[in-house]
Design a protein around this motif. Structure first.
Motif: not given
Lengths: 115, 113
Positions: A15-37
């Protein structure tokens, strides 16, 4: 394999820490979405970027931020982490924006556990 | 604002029986509708989508869904359930006025032998 790559797959932090999550989209895709489940909230839309610009915002906390870089990869930054932030975070991508009925393709997710 | 409601967080059917998963949507303009499936420890993958062409949409693995504007519904069906259909199913909506794609809370499908 959807072609969307997320790292790391699993992350345990305090708790209290900071993290970074990284995403590489499909080749050619311009939109990126983030969801929390999570079990209690289901699949919650956080934020969407299109070609580097923010296009839509959902239930994203102020402690969370995201960006899409010129090479189209995206990062989701989660800070001042709380136990309730433990969830599976998905990145998805599409060629265009969601508003024209594009199929979005999901990565396998990043499991975040806050202890 | 657009939204999706999936009736039943858990549905159990016998192998070989009809599968019916319910989805109702709310949208101020004609929507685009999607069904996605999530197998354990995997991301979501598209089953089928409606984008204002034919109201009966056929998808992968024998699933289909019918868009009914008068009922604001987009229920997912499969005539005969198979054990491999056990998964979580998500209905989603988007529309031309909004770049968001909003998902329902999901329905977990259990197949009984």
């Amino acid at each position: 394999d959807s072609g969307v790559t997320q790292t790391p797959k699993h992350l345990i932090t305090a708790t209290g820490q900071r993290v970074t999550l990284r995403c590489s989209p499909r080749s050619g895709d311009l939109s990126v979405y983030w969801y929390q489940q999570s079990l209690d909230q289901g699949l919650q839309f956080l934020i969407q970027y299109y070609n580097g610009e923010e296009r839509a915002k959902g239930n994203i906390l102020e402690r969370f931020s995201a960006q899409q870089f010129p090479d189209l990869h995206s990062e989701l930054n989660l800070s001042s982490l709380e136990l309730g932030d433990s969830a599976l975070y998905f990145c998805a991508s599409s060629v265009e924006t969601g508003g024209i009925g594009n199929t979005i393709y999901f990565g396998e997710g990043s499991w975040l556990t806050v202890v | 604002a657009q939204s999706v409601t999936q009736l039943g967080s858990h549905v159990s059917v016998s192998e070989g029986a009809l599968v019916l998963l319910r989805c109702n949507y709310s949208s101020s303009v004609p929507p685009y509708l999607f069904w996605y499936v999530q197998y354990p420890n995997q991301g979501l993958q598209l089953l089928l989508k409606y984008t204002s062409a034919a109201t009966l949409v056929k998808g992968i693995n024998g699933f289909e869904a019918e868009f009914k504007k008068s009922e604001t519904s987009f229920h997912l069906t499969k005539p005969s359930a198979h054990m491999s259909d056990a998964a979580e199913y998500f209905c989603a909506v988007s529309n031309p006025r909004d770049d968001k794609i909003i998902f329902g809370k999901g329905t977990r499908l259990h197949i009984l032998p």
